[in-house]
Design a protein around this motif. Structure first.
Motif, short mmCIF file in Angstrom:
data_model
loop_
_atom_site.label_atom_id
_atom_site.label_comp_id
_atom_site.label_asym_id
_atom_site.label_seq_id
_atom_site.Cartn_x
_atom_site.Cartn_y
_atom_site.Cartn_z
N LEU A 48 0.84 -1.19 0.00
CA LEU A 48 0.00 0.00 0.00
C LEU A 48 0.88 1.24 0.00
N TRP A 49 0.79 2.04 -1.07
CA TRP A 49 1.64 3.22 -1.20
C TRP A 49 0.90 4.41 -0.61
N MET A 50 1.54 5.10 0.35
CA MET A 50 0.94 6.26 0.99
C MET A 50 1.84 7.46 0.83
N ALA A 51 1.23 8.65 0.73
CA ALA A 51 2.01 9.87 0.59
C ALA A 51 1.28 11.05 1.22
N ASN A 61 5.57 11.34 -6.84
CA ASN A 61 5.92 9.96 -7.12
C ASN A 61 4.70 9.05 -7.05
N LEU A 62 3.85 9.28 -6.05
CA LEU A 62 2.64 8.46 -5.92
C LEU A 62 1.72 8.69 -7.12
N VAL A 63 1.51 9.95 -7.48
CA VAL A 63 0.63 10.27 -8.59
C VAL A 63 1.14 9.63 -9.88
N LEU A 64 2.43 9.71 -10.13
CA LEU A 64 3.01 9.13 -11.34
C LEU A 64 2.75 7.64 -11.40
N ASP A 65 2.94 6.94 -10.28
CA ASP A 65 2.74 5.49 -10.24
C ASP A 65 1.27 5.14 -10.38
#
Length: 375
Positions: A48-51, A61-65
């Motif tokens: 789970l990627w959190m920012a 970085n999260l938005v790009l991924d």
């Protein structure tokens, strides 16, 4: 522990959907509970990627991924301003309909004062606590929620022939006393060194309303011209004009559908019909009643294109973000819709299918108005 074991078991076999969380660390106050619970959730779900949306490198970085990952889903934790910001980051402002199939789907965990979009999308009016189990429950719903489309609108301003930065809104934009109150509240909150909880923010908003109402209130009919689908409107005496895209305003008031001055010429409001509703407040008292959940203003128009011309400086706001605007001409036009997730009970037969009101060409306001005159 047992709770974690049950949660982990539920999440098994769901790797086909990438999940992300964008959060505003000041949501609902700043006692640290949210960050602590997010840390624990991240330990349970390493994928789970959190920012933090306020940290440029992390959010970019999260938005790009998320944008590059087909079928990704993003949980946004924050108020209406945070959600609007996240939508702009994840969906951009394309005119084409390509984002309907490629952009990430967005769910909401309400952490602001009004949380109007969260209410409309079925995610609730507020979060009572930010404990770990609360976030686990949101992740469960994030995986299963049905997709819906939400109209978005671009506000383009042209003061003195020079184009100002364009703004995109999903909730509403307003001019006049309503925006002046928001501007006073925004200024006072920025000048405070301490973050406030939802209850304190509501008290500050009430104080801002009293302060703004004590100043001279302009009659907008003398300094604003509205053109809806090519028809210039004759306005009554107004202290505020609100252009609505959703059925929740000022922390939950449904101005259009619950209006006590309902006009039979107008149709039911929808979040995906390519039409905005133009609503007005004739007095400070009417605006105050709206803050208490009562809709006593006046229905003005429904249209798919709006032009606004002002002759003096006054307060404007878009999705809760206010500013002081000089005399200008502005246009409101639709852009690509947002892919949202509904917080209501999923349709067992939907297979995460897109649920959307069928778009039909909007009847030009001039023709609609003429038809009403003949009735």
């Amino acid at each position: 522990n047992a709770e974690y074991g049950e949660f982990a078991a539920e999440m098994e076999g769901e790797e086909d959907v990438r999940l992300f969380i964008l959060y505003n660390p000041s949501s609902g106050g700043a006692d640290g509970t949210l960050q602590e619970s997010l840390g624990a959730l991240g330990a349970e779900m390493p994928g789970l990627w959190m920012a933090d949306i306020t940290v440029p490198e992390a959010r970019e970085n999260l938005v790009l991924d998320a944008v590059q990952e087909p079928g990704s889903r993003v949980l946004v934790i924050g108020g209406d301003g945070t959600v609007s910001w996240a939508l702009q980051l994840l969906h951009g402002d394309e005119d084409a309909a390509s984002s309907e199939t490629s952009a990430p789907c967005i769910a909401i965990c309400p952490g602001g004062t009004g949380n109007d979009l969260s209410r409309v999308m079925g995610w609730g009016k507020e979060v009572k606590n930010w404990e770990l189990e609360t976030l686990r429950d949101r992740v469960r719903k994030l995986r299963l929620a049905d997709e819906v489309l939400l109209d978005r609108w671009r506000l383009s301003q042209y003061p003195f022939g020079i184009s100002e930065p364009e703004r995109v809104f999903t909730n509403y934009f307003s001019i006049g006393l309503d925006a002046a109150i928001a501007l006073d509240f925004h200024t006072s909150r920025q000048s405070s060194d301490k973050a406030s909880g939802v209850g304190m923010n509501k008290m500050k908003y009430l104080t801002s309303g009293i302060s703004a109402a004590m100043d001279r209130v302009d009659n907008l009919a003398t300094c604003i011209e509205l053109e809806c689908d090519g028809e210039i409107l004759i306005l009554p005496e107004l202290v505020a004009i609100v252009v609505l895209n959703i059925g929740s305003y000022g922390a939950g008031t449904d101005l259009w559908s619950k209006s006590k001055k309902r006009d039979p010429c107008f149709t039911q409001q929808s979040i995906s019909d390519g039409v905005v509703e133009v609503f007005g407040f004739e007095s400070v008292a009417q605006l105050g009643m709206a803050q208490l959940g009562q809709s006593t203003g006046v229905m003005i128009a429904q249209c798919s294109h709006l032009r606004v011309t002002t002759t003096k400086e006054m307060a404007w706001q878009v999705d809760g973000e206010p500013w002081l605007q000089g005399a200008c001409s502005a246009e409101v036009n639709s852009i690509s819709p947002a892919r949202m997730l509904s917080g209501r009970r999923p349709n067992a037969n939907s297979n995460r299918a897109m649920v959307r009101a069928e778009r039909v060409p909007a009847e030009p306001f001039a023709e609609k108005a003429e038809g009403c005159k003949q009735q």
